[in-house]
Scaffold this active site. Structure first.
Site, short mmCIF file in Angstrom:
data_model
loop_
_atom_site.label_atom_id
_atom_site.label_comp_id
_atom_site.label_asym_id
_atom_site.label_seq_id
_atom_site.Cartn_x
_atom_site.Cartn_y
_atom_site.Cartn_z
CB CYS A 1 39.55 41.70 40.47
SG CYS A 1 40.02 41.72 41.86
CB CYS B 1 33.72 38.31 44.47
SG CYS B 1 35.36 37.12 43.76
N1 DGL Z 1 37.51 40.37 44.33
C1 DGL Z 1 37.86 38.69 43.50
C2 DGL Z 1 37.24 39.55 41.90
O1 DGL Z 1 36.42 40.73 42.54
C3 DGL Z 1 38.57 38.40 43.00
C4 DGL Z 1 39.95 37.72 43.86
C5 DGL Z 1 40.20 36.47 43.85
O2 DGL Z 1 41.12 35.56 43.40
O3 DGL Z 1 40.19 35.93 44.70
O4 DGL Z 1 37.42 39.50 41.39
#
Ligand code: DGL
Length: 274
Positions: free
Chosen positions: A189, A77
């Site tokens: 993301c 993430c």
């Molecule tokens: N999957 C997360 C990232 O790579 C973001 C998703 C969220 O906003 O929780 O930033």
């Protein structure tokens, strides 16, 4: 040489489904290792919360994975990495791999146009991101595109079926972007990697997509090899397909049916769960 620690699982952490795109890449590279995937669905989304909140949520999630017993952690993430990677590395003694928008790779691969970075507002406003982009702005123009609500949209979809609504969202999102000036898009993301096809429909075939998933898997492999934590067994190439992975899924919220979606995404990548 495998020792007792090599058999421990690798922890993968995200706020939701996005990290599954990273997990798929890791399984392809390290098929014999075990995994624990933790998604903090109870506190999703991370990208629009204050940095301090995301830091403490990420630490709590890491504590949970540490309590299970993991040999290393991938913070799959970008948002959690930007908010908490330093603290996680300070507080835990297993190797920790983070993710940040793959701008270096994008600059290396970029043609003549600008680089557009799609990410959450928290990632794009973080000190790490500002430091990262400032290294490359002399070489090329980097444009930030905060995608408010896009991860939420992807998270809500059932069985990875995005349809018209995401199309409308993306048309609106890109309406102020002169696409003809953009040669590379960084998917900053992990959720956005899941809708590459949908984004491609809006931006056309000439734009190159870059994400950090392969680089993260490679980095994890290197670190595990260095620390003698990689679990390896010799198999003939024929036995590699289809990939069967040992994954324990943990979800902080109540909606356990999201795990079906995770498995569906993995199946689309040729991976079944044991
Ligand atoms: N999957 C997360 C990232 O790579 C973001 C998703 C969220 O906003 O929780 O930033």
């Amino acid at each position: 040489m495998n020792n007792s620690k090599t058999k421990l699982p690798i922890g993968i952490l995200d706020s939701g489904i996005g990290g599954i795109s990273v997990l798929a890449e890791i399984i392809k590279m390290l098929p014999h290792n075990e995994f624990v995937y933790f998604s903090d669905t109870l506190n999703f989304p991370y990208g629009t919360k204050p940095e301090d909140t995301v830091r403490s949520l990420s630490l709590k999630a890491t504590e949970f994975l540490a309590s299970i017993g993991i040999k290393s952690l991938v913070v799959a993430c970008n948002t959690a990495t930007s908010a908490a990677i330093n603290e996680i590395r300070t507080l835990f003694d297993f190797p920790v791999i983070g993710m940040e928008p793959a701008i270096k790779l994008a600059v290396e691969c970029n043609g003549k146009g600008k680089i557009l970075v799609m990410a959450t507002p928290l990632t794009l406003n973080s000190k790490n991101f500002i430091r990262l982009t400032s290294r490359y702005t002399q070489k090329t123009e980097v444009v930030s595109l905060p995608c408010i609500g896009l991860a939420e949209f992807i998270e809500r979809q059932n069985r990875y079926n995005y349809g018209n609504q995401v199309n409308e969202y993306l048309i609106h999102l890109f309406s102020s972007i002169p696409i003809k000036d953009i040669s590379t898009i960084v998917l900053g993301c992990t959720h956005f990697v899941l809708i590459k096809k949908e984004i491609r429909k809006i931006v056309g075939d000439d734009v190159v997509f870059i994400d950090g998933n392969y680089g993260t898997a490679r980095q994890l492999k290197t670190v595990l090899q260095e620390k003698q934590l990689l679990y390896e067994i010799n198999t003939s190439p024929a036995s590699k397909k289809p990939l069967k992975a040992k994954i324990t899924f943990c979800v902080s919220g109540n909606e356990k049916e999201v795990i079906k979606n995770y498995k569906y995404v993995l199946e689309n990548e040729g991976i079944t769960c044991e």
